[in-house]
Design a protein around this motif. Sequence first.
Motif, mmCIF file in Angstrom:
data_model
loop_
_atom_site.group_PDB
_atom_site.id
_atom_site.type_symbol
_atom_site.label_atom_id
_atom_site.label_comp_id
_atom_site.label_asym_id
_atom_site.label_seq_id
_atom_site.Cartn_x
_atom_site.Cartn_y
_atom_site.Cartn_z
ATOM 1 N N TRP A 124 -5.395 4.116 8.273
ATOM 2 C CA TRP A 124 -4.432 5.221 8.191
ATOM 3 C C TRP A 124 -4.668 6.042 6.925
ATOM 4 C CZ3 TRP A 124 -0.831 5.523 4.191
ATOM 5 C CH2 TRP A 124 0.033 6.618 4.254
ATOM 6 N N ALA A 125 -4.820 5.358 5.785
ATOM 7 C CA ALA A 125 -5.015 6.060 4.515
ATOM 8 C C ALA A 125 -6.292 6.901 4.561
ATOM 9 C CB ALA A 125 -5.067 5.059 3.361
ATOM 10 N N ASP A 126 -7.385 6.288 5.014
ATOM 11 C CA ASP A 126 -8.659 7.004 5.070
ATOM 12 C C ASP A 126 -8.605 8.200 6.022
ATOM 13 O OD1 ASP A 126 -9.677 5.144 3.294
ATOM 14 O OD2 ASP A 126 -10.916 4.106 4.778
ATOM 15 N N SER A 127 -7.819 8.084 7.083
ATOM 16 C CA SER A 127 -7.722 9.154 8.087
ATOM 17 C C SER A 127 -6.748 10.258 7.694
ATOM 18 C CB SER A 127 -7.261 8.573 9.431
ATOM 19 O OG SER A 127 -8.165 7.603 9.879
ATOM 20 N N ASN A 128 -5.959 10.031 6.659
ATOM 21 C CA ASN A 128 -4.910 10.987 6.303
ATOM 22 C C ASN A 128 -5.013 11.515 4.875
ATOM 23 O OD1 ASN A 128 -2.847 11.237 8.647
ATOM 24 N ND2 ASN A 128 -3.436 9.084 8.591
ATOM 25 N N GLY A 129 -6.207 11.485 4.336
ATOM 26 C CA GLY A 129 -6.431 12.116 3.032
ATOM 27 C C GLY A 129 -5.913 11.335 1.843
ATOM 28 N N ILE A 130 -5.510 10.091 2.052
ATOM 29 C CA ILE A 130 -5.091 9.251 0.933
ATOM 30 C C ILE A 130 -6.356 8.730 0.267
ATOM 31 C CG2 ILE A 130 -3.815 7.182 0.231
ATOM 32 C CD1 ILE A 130 -2.008 9.402 1.412
ATOM 33 N N LYS A 131 -6.531 9.011 -0.995
ATOM 34 C CA LYS A 131 -7.771 8.656 -1.691
ATOM 35 C C LYS A 131 -7.718 7.278 -2.353
ATOM 36 C CE LYS A 131 -9.952 12.420 -0.790
ATOM 37 N NZ LYS A 131 -10.985 12.366 0.221
ATOM 38 N N LYS A 132 -6.509 6.800 -2.674
ATOM 39 C CA LYS A 132 -6.420 5.538 -3.403
ATOM 40 C C LYS A 132 -5.257 4.699 -2.888
ATOM 41 C CE LYS A 132 -6.431 3.516 -7.972
ATOM 42 N NZ LYS A 132 -6.526 3.726 -9.406
ATOM 43 N N ILE A 133 -5.532 3.414 -2.700
ATOM 44 C CA ILE A 133 -4.487 2.440 -2.368
ATOM 45 C C ILE A 133 -4.450 1.435 -3.513
ATOM 46 C CG2 ILE A 133 -3.669 0.708 -0.734
ATOM 47 C CD1 ILE A 133 -5.452 1.972 1.397
ATOM 48 N N THR A 134 -3.256 1.192 -4.039
ATOM 49 C CA THR A 134 -3.107 0.204 -5.107
ATOM 50 C C THR A 134 -2.227 -0.942 -4.620
ATOM 51 O OG1 THR A 134 -1.140 1.258 -6.058
ATOM 52 C CG2 THR A 134 -3.292 1.999 -6.890
ATOM 53 N N LEU A 135 -2.365 -2.092 -5.265
ATOM 54 C CA LEU A 135 -1.523 -3.244 -4.951
ATOM 55 C C LEU A 135 -1.499 -4.182 -6.130
ATOM 56 C CD1 LEU A 135 -3.511 -5.918 -4.280
ATOM 57 C CD2 LEU A 135 -3.993 -4.538 -2.277
ATOM 58 N N ASN A 136 -0.523 -5.065 -6.125
ATOM 59 C CA ASN A 136 -0.398 -6.125 -7.129
ATOM 60 C C ASN A 136 -0.458 -7.457 -6.404
ATOM 61 O OD1 ASN A 136 0.158 -4.055 -8.935
ATOM 62 N ND2 ASN A 136 2.353 -4.431 -8.942
#
Length: 181
Positions: A124-136
């Motif tokens: 979803w992120a890659d297909s919708n222009g989200i460049k970065k995913i972060t997590l802890n």
Amino acid sequence: MRVIPKEFNNYNIRYIVRSAIEKDAKKLADVRLQIDGETENLDREKGEAYIDETGFKKIIKNDTESINNLFLVAEVDERIVGFSRCEGNRLKRTSHKVEFGICVLKEFRGYGIGKNLLKESVHWADSNGIKKITLNVIETNNKAIMLYKKYGFEVEGILKKDKILSDGKYYNTILMGRFNG
């Protein structure tokens, strides 16, 4: 935002990963409470920062309307057994990224549910222009760390002695990120 539901069959268990809808709110409140009591990998102990049905309805509504948010549930025989969220914001300087969180009921771990919630969120992120995913992630959660690395996440930092667990010891939180672009 919403995604098209996907069906998975792993280890003789059939489940669907789909967007959360308003009627899931009560089930989500119950599942979150149960999961918080089953693991020390999350920030909360059972009952802490409790979100009731009304709270979940607001989150689902906001996530559905926002282009930078995604709330997924995993469902086995109409029972919610896990969920994940990607939460972004509208601030121009950070609108390219979302924060990811995930949890799965103990009895449903080992069936690829967490992996597929992560996989669908990354897609979803890659297909919708989200460049970065972060997590802890807590340093003792080796399975999760290995899974995140498999999907392109890297260690970006460590918060030392960030959490105290039931054994009375302090543990580090690992900050991870995946950049697409």
